[in-house]
Design an enzyme around this catalytic site. Sequence first.
Site, PDB file in Angstrom:
ATOM      1  N   CYS A 116       0.810  -1.232   0.000  1.00  0.00           N
ATOM      2  CA  CYS A 116       0.000   0.000   0.000  1.00  0.00           C
ATOM      3  C   CYS A 116       0.841   1.279   0.000  1.00  0.00           C
ATOM      4  O   CYS A 116       0.313   2.365  -0.223  1.00  0.00           O
ATOM      5  CB  CYS A 116      -0.949   0.003   1.184  1.00  0.00           C
ATOM      6  N   HIS A 256      -3.233   7.467   2.538  1.00  0.00           N
ATOM      7  CA  HIS A 256      -3.652   6.155   2.029  1.00  0.00           C
ATOM      8  C   HIS A 256      -5.038   5.824   2.583  1.00  0.00           C
ATOM      9  O   HIS A 256      -5.334   6.085   3.746  1.00  0.00           O
ATOM     10  CB  HIS A 256      -2.637   5.093   2.449  1.00  0.00           C
ATOM     11  N   ASN A 286     -10.121   0.304  -0.385  1.00  0.00           N
ATOM     12  CA  ASN A 286      -8.658   0.348  -0.417  1.00  0.00           C
ATOM     13  C   ASN A 286      -8.174  -0.221  -1.754  1.00  0.00           C
ATOM     14  O   ASN A 286      -8.259  -1.427  -1.969  1.00  0.00           O
ATOM     15  CB  ASN A 286      -8.111  -0.463   0.766  1.00  0.00           C
TER      16      ASN A 286
HETATM   17  O1  UT7 Z   1      -3.756  -0.896   3.547  1.00  0.00           O
HETATM   18  C1  UT7 Z   1      -2.842  -1.799   4.047  1.00  0.00           C
HETATM   19  C2  UT7 Z   1      -2.794  -1.780   5.510  1.00  0.00           C
HETATM   20  N1  UT7 Z   1      -4.037  -2.263   6.062  1.00  0.00           N
HETATM   21  C3  UT7 Z   1      -4.657  -1.582   7.011  1.00  0.00           C
HETATM   22  O2  UT7 Z   1      -4.251  -0.519   7.360  1.00  0.00           O
HETATM   23  C4  UT7 Z   1      -5.854  -2.240   7.653  1.00  0.00           C
HETATM   24  C5  UT7 Z   1      -5.791  -2.103   9.147  1.00  0.00           C
HETATM   25  N2  UT7 Z   1      -6.861  -2.780   9.851  1.00  0.00           N
HETATM   26  C6  UT7 Z   1      -8.152  -2.366   9.803  1.00  0.00           C
HETATM   27  O3  UT7 Z   1      -8.497  -1.435   9.125  1.00  0.00           O
HETATM   28  C7  UT7 Z   1      -9.137  -3.050  10.715  1.00  0.00           C
HETATM   29  O4  UT7 Z   1      -8.448  -3.874  11.606  1.00  0.00           O
HETATM   30  C8  UT7 Z   1     -10.200  -3.886   9.947  1.00  0.00           C
HETATM   31  C9  UT7 Z   1     -11.162  -2.968   9.230  1.00  0.00           C
HETATM   32  C10 UT7 Z   1      -9.532  -4.839   8.992  1.00  0.00           C
HETATM   33  C11 UT7 Z   1     -11.039  -4.699  10.984  1.00  0.00           C
HETATM   34  O5  UT7 Z   1     -11.630  -3.835  11.930  1.00  0.00           O
HETATM   35  P1  UT7 Z   1     -11.447  -4.111  13.487  1.00  0.00           P
HETATM   36  O6  UT7 Z   1     -12.206  -3.053  14.180  1.00  0.00           O
HETATM   37  O7  UT7 Z   1      -9.984  -4.205  13.786  1.00  0.00           O
HETATM   38  O8  UT7 Z   1     -12.180  -5.490  13.671  1.00  0.00           O
HETATM   39  P2  UT7 Z   1     -11.581  -6.849  14.269  1.00  0.00           P
HETATM   40  O9  UT7 Z   1     -10.698  -7.504  13.298  1.00  0.00           O
HETATM   41  O10 UT7 Z   1     -11.059  -6.581  15.644  1.00  0.00           O
HETATM   42  O11 UT7 Z   1     -12.902  -7.693  14.402  1.00  0.00           O
HETATM   43  C12 UT7 Z   1     -13.945  -7.331  15.346  1.00  0.00           C
HETATM   44  C13 UT7 Z   1     -15.088  -8.313  15.187  1.00  0.00           C
HETATM   45  C14 UT7 Z   1     -14.658  -9.769  15.181  1.00  0.00           C
HETATM   46  O12 UT7 Z   1     -15.654 -10.527  15.828  1.00  0.00           O
HETATM   47  P3  UT7 Z   1     -15.498 -10.990  17.359  1.00  0.00           P
HETATM   48  O13 UT7 Z   1     -14.230 -11.805  17.386  1.00  0.00           O
HETATM   49  O14 UT7 Z   1     -15.393  -9.730  18.134  1.00  0.00           O
HETATM   50  O15 UT7 Z   1     -16.732 -11.768  17.587  1.00  0.00           O
HETATM   51  C15 UT7 Z   1     -14.638 -10.145  13.721  1.00  0.00           C
HETATM   52  O16 UT7 Z   1     -14.839 -11.497  13.493  1.00  0.00           O
HETATM   53  O17 UT7 Z   1     -15.733  -8.088  13.919  1.00  0.00           O
HETATM   54  C16 UT7 Z   1     -15.786  -9.339  13.201  1.00  0.00           C
HETATM   55  N3  UT7 Z   1     -15.698  -9.036  11.767  1.00  0.00           N
HETATM   56  C17 UT7 Z   1     -16.758  -8.691  11.035  1.00  0.00           C
HETATM   57  N4  UT7 Z   1     -18.058  -8.548  11.322  1.00  0.00           N
HETATM   58  C18 UT7 Z   1     -18.889  -8.176  10.343  1.00  0.00           C
HETATM   59  C19 UT7 Z   1     -14.583  -9.006  10.988  1.00  0.00           C
HETATM   60  N5  UT7 Z   1     -14.921  -8.656   9.735  1.00  0.00           N
HETATM   61  C20 UT7 Z   1     -16.253  -8.453   9.746  1.00  0.00           C
HETATM   62  C21 UT7 Z   1     -17.177  -8.064   8.742  1.00  0.00           C
HETATM   63  N6  UT7 Z   1     -18.480  -7.938   9.105  1.00  0.00           N
HETATM   64  N7  UT7 Z   1     -16.818  -7.808   7.483  1.00  0.00           N
END
Ligand code: UT7
Length: 333
Positions: A116, A256, A286
């Site tokens: 990225c 980004h 993204n």
């Molecule tokens: O561009 C390259 C670099 N990449 C980045 O900068 C991305 C950085 N990371 C992020 O932007 C975020 O971590 C994400 C958007 C990928 C995820 O958001 P988050 O707030 O960190 O969510 P999480 O991974 O902590 O997941 C929270 C909950 C989980 O459920 P439990 O374990 O709390 O029951 C996930 O399973 O949300 C769940 N979850 C979803 N729920 C509904 C994960 N993806 C989804 C989804 N829809 N699409």
Amino acid sequence: MTKITAAITALGGYVPEFKLTNKLLEEMVETTDEWITSRTGIKERRILKEEGQGTSYLGIKAIEQMVADYNVEVTDIDLLICCTATPDMPVASTACYIASEIGATKAFAYDLMAACSGFLYGLSTASKFIQSGQYKKVLVVGADKMSSIIDYTDRTTCVIFGDGGGCVLMEPNEEGFGVQDEILRSDGNGRQYLKIDAGGSILPASAETVATNKHFVHQEGQQVFKFAVSNMADVSAEILENNNLTGDDVDWLVPHQANLRIIDATARRMKLDKEKVMINIQRYGNTTCGTLPLLLWDYQNQLHKGDKLVFAAFGGGFTWGAIYLTWALNPKK
Ligand code: UT7
């Protein structure tokens, strides 16, 4: 001798027609518009549906737009750098193919891979070629067909990424506009958190790697988020400090587009008003190397000669950094 600065003198962008909305994703995986919007800021992303077309198609379309809007003579281009994480093929450079297709017959060309942060690294590289005095017209393409490496049954990644690309032409500038300063960083310990396991030299493609979905992007979102928030904000604040600038002096942050929360945190660290932050994540998601040039493409008519821009990015590798650039063009409309 006065220092040669490398300025952006033309730009273009392209996104495919098809819109993959949050509503459509609700039918594909267990997710909701509310979750995606509140956690990422994304509403829809574009997907390149045309059979047999890869990242070069996105790049070529963006260049065609630039040629039409800015009357660029492609045969004058000395060098074409294609920043991408999704080359047309693992071997045979996408940049070379793009250069030939657009008729940049005098250019040499190569791909640059920094996930990225690819376009940010590409801007830096291009500016060095210009500053050397040896090259006068360097075209930097940032494009990715992310849909080619995304598992559309994995809700943790498929809601985030989209396809798209853009390009900028860089030329020497006599008035001192263009790239002023940069901070670029990398940390290979981060590769465990954001990667594609198979298809490289460690784990070549096999029936098993295909069957176990190892050719798709795997991301440990929370870990990447943690590193992205602190590192992108750190370098953005640092580049202001190094150039005796405050948030008030900066006209635009060009961040980004991975997550609206990361963008907001960076702007806060820079003490920057919200109106000065370029954002189009809600429409494209993204697009990896496409995000920064697509922002310039969308905001080009709001940019004025002399505007102070700070580019910032964070991506797989890990790779990250910030570039301070002054704008050399007046709005076309
Ligand atoms: O561009 C390259 C670099 N990449 C980045 O900068 C991305 C950085 N990371 C992020 O932007 C975020 O971590 C994400 C958007 C990928 C995820 O958001 P988050 O707030 O960190 O969510 P999480 O991974 O902590 O997941 C929270 C909950 C989980 O459920 P439990 O374990 O709390 O029951 C996930 O399973 O949300 C769940 N979850 C979803 N729920 C509904 C994960 N993806 C989804 C989804 N829809 N699409």
